[in-house]
Design an enzyme around this catalytic site. Structure first.
Site, PDB file in Angstrom:
ATOM      1  N   ASP A   1       0.808  -1.215   0.000  1.00 20.31           N
ATOM      2  CA  ASP A   1       0.000   0.000   0.000  1.00 20.31           C
ATOM      3  C   ASP A   1       0.845   1.271   0.000  1.00 20.31           C
ATOM      4  O   ASP A   1       2.071   1.226   0.164  1.00 20.31           O
ATOM      5  CB  ASP A   1      -0.960  -0.014   1.205  1.00 20.31           C
ATOM      6  CG  ASP A   1      -0.288  -0.440   2.514  1.00 20.31           C
ATOM      7  OD1 ASP A   1       0.959  -0.417   2.574  1.00 20.31           O
ATOM      8  OD2 ASP A   1      -0.986  -0.787   3.463  1.00 20.31           O
TER       9      ASP A   1
ATOM     10  N   ASP B   1      -7.587  -2.609  14.158  1.00 25.53           N
ATOM     11  CA  ASP B   1      -8.978  -2.819  13.726  1.00 25.53           C
ATOM     12  C   ASP B   1      -9.111  -4.058  12.834  1.00 25.53           C
ATOM     13  O   ASP B   1     -10.157  -4.316  12.267  1.00 25.53           O
ATOM     14  CB  ASP B   1      -9.503  -1.573  12.988  1.00 25.53           C
ATOM     15  CG  ASP B   1      -8.709  -1.259  11.718  1.00 25.53           C
ATOM     16  OD1 ASP B   1      -7.717  -1.955  11.428  1.00 25.53           O
ATOM     17  OD2 ASP B   1      -9.093  -0.303  11.011  1.00 25.53           O
TER      18      ASP B   1
ATOM     19  N   HIS C   1      -7.268  -4.614  10.083  1.00 22.85           N
ATOM     20  CA  HIS C   1      -6.952  -4.401   8.670  1.00 22.85           C
ATOM     21  C   HIS C   1      -5.684  -5.154   8.253  1.00 22.85           C
ATOM     22  O   HIS C   1      -4.801  -5.412   9.071  1.00 22.85           O
ATOM     23  CB  HIS C   1      -6.862  -2.910   8.313  1.00 22.85           C
ATOM     24  CG  HIS C   1      -5.681  -2.163   8.830  1.00 22.85           C
ATOM     25  ND1 HIS C   1      -5.730  -0.847   9.213  1.00 22.85           N
ATOM     26  CD2 HIS C   1      -4.387  -2.541   9.033  1.00 22.85           C
ATOM     27  CE1 HIS C   1      -4.538  -0.456   9.609  1.00 22.85           C
ATOM     28  NE2 HIS C   1      -3.700  -1.462   9.515  1.00 22.85           N
TER      29      HIS C   1
HETATM   30  P1  PGA Z   1       2.284  -1.787  12.772  1.00 20.33           P
HETATM   31  O1  PGA Z   1       1.128  -1.655  11.692  1.00 20.33           O
HETATM   32  O2  PGA Z   1       3.163  -2.892  12.308  1.00 20.33           O
HETATM   33  O3  PGA Z   1       2.971  -0.463  12.751  1.00 20.33           O
HETATM   34  O4  PGA Z   1       1.612  -2.088  14.073  1.00 20.33           O
HETATM   35  C1  PGA Z   1       0.493  -2.800  11.257  1.00 20.33           C
HETATM   36  C2  PGA Z   1      -0.590  -2.448  10.283  1.00 20.33           C
HETATM   37  O5  PGA Z   1      -1.204  -1.371  10.412  1.00 20.33           O
HETATM   38  O6  PGA Z   1      -0.843  -3.245   9.375  1.00 20.33           O
END
Ligand code: PGA
Length: 241
Positions: A67, A136, A138
């Site tokens: 992304d 959440d 995702h």
């Molecule tokens: P993080 O993010 O590794 O910084 O916790 C994970 C994500 O949002 O997919």
């Protein structure tokens, strides 16, 4: 689904780096789907270390990132293009022309999504997709409610995602509200999926995603159906399962 318990963040990162390393050794011209965020940072550090020791060669791999924030250019320090170069690409021998990240500056959504899907298809799909998980649920930027059958698309970021990611920006208002993300359909088509999760704040969502119902409300839950899905978590992230 395979769950591997790691002692801590370092142990999690080494175990995941070992799996990626094995993939690159077994298929030097493989397509790696890569992720940004705090969870995979340690993996990249470990892979750089092994590269410097001559144990791994990235010269033939293709990378396809999950992304990118819509509106941020490659030069922006908060862009995922920048993150990947700073934390990984600039330190190993991956070829610049084999690096793929959605173009956050392309305001033509339809064109950009079609371009990215075409790249993934033309490379023959993803051999190994690395993922983190949002609080959440995702994966990539597929927020709760995202249709499972989507390819690359543009999303409105959830409030909880903006809150979690504001740490990378000067102030919360600077976090872009939209992003391009690989869709869940594409993630599910990857031949192997590897997720890393660490820290107490991931414990609830890990339980919900992998021991609850499969539902678009928890995007990661679809991975329960993937034929080759491995989750590596530290003790805190796995403390509720
Ligand atoms: P993080 O993010 O590794 O910084 O916790 C994970 C994500 O949002 O997919």
């Amino acid at each position: 689904m395979k769950i591997i318990r790691a002692k801590d963040y370092n142990d999690m990162s080494r175990k995941a780096a070992n799996i990626i390393s094995a993939q690159v050794i077994m298929k030097p011209n493989c397509v790696l789907g890569l992720a940004t965020g705090g969870s995979p940072e340690g993996i990249y550090k470990q892979l750089i270390d092994w590269y410097n020791k001559g144990d791994i060669d990235f010269s033939e791999i293709t990378t396809i990132n999950l992304d990118e924030y819509k509106g941020l250019s490659r030069e922006s320090e908060q862009s995922y293009w920048y993150f990947m170069h700073h934390h990984f690409f600039d330190h190993v021998n991956v070829r610049p022309q084999k690096i793929n990240v959605p173009d956050g500056t392309n305001m033509n959504v339809e064109e950009e999504c079609a371009r990215y899907d075409h790249i993934i298809q033309a490379k023959g799909g993803i051999d190994l997709q690395l993922l983190g998980i949002g609080v959440d649920g995702h994966i990539g930027f597929n927020e709760p409610g995202a249709a499972f059958e989507l390819g690359t698309h543009c999303v409105d970021l959830d409030e909880s995602t903006i809150e979690a990611n504001k740490r990378y920006f000067e102030k919360k208002e600077d976090v872009p509200r939209q992003a391009y993300t690989m869709g869940i359909k594409t993630i599910m088509q990857a031949r192997k999926v590897l997720m890393v999760a660490n820290g107490k704040n991931k414990a609830d969502i890990i339980k919900e995603a992998f021991f609850g119902p499969v539902t678009p409300q928890v995007p990661a839950s679809i991975l329960q159906m993937h034929p080759d899905f491995t989750l590596i978590g530290d003790e805190e992230a796995l403390s509720k399962i």
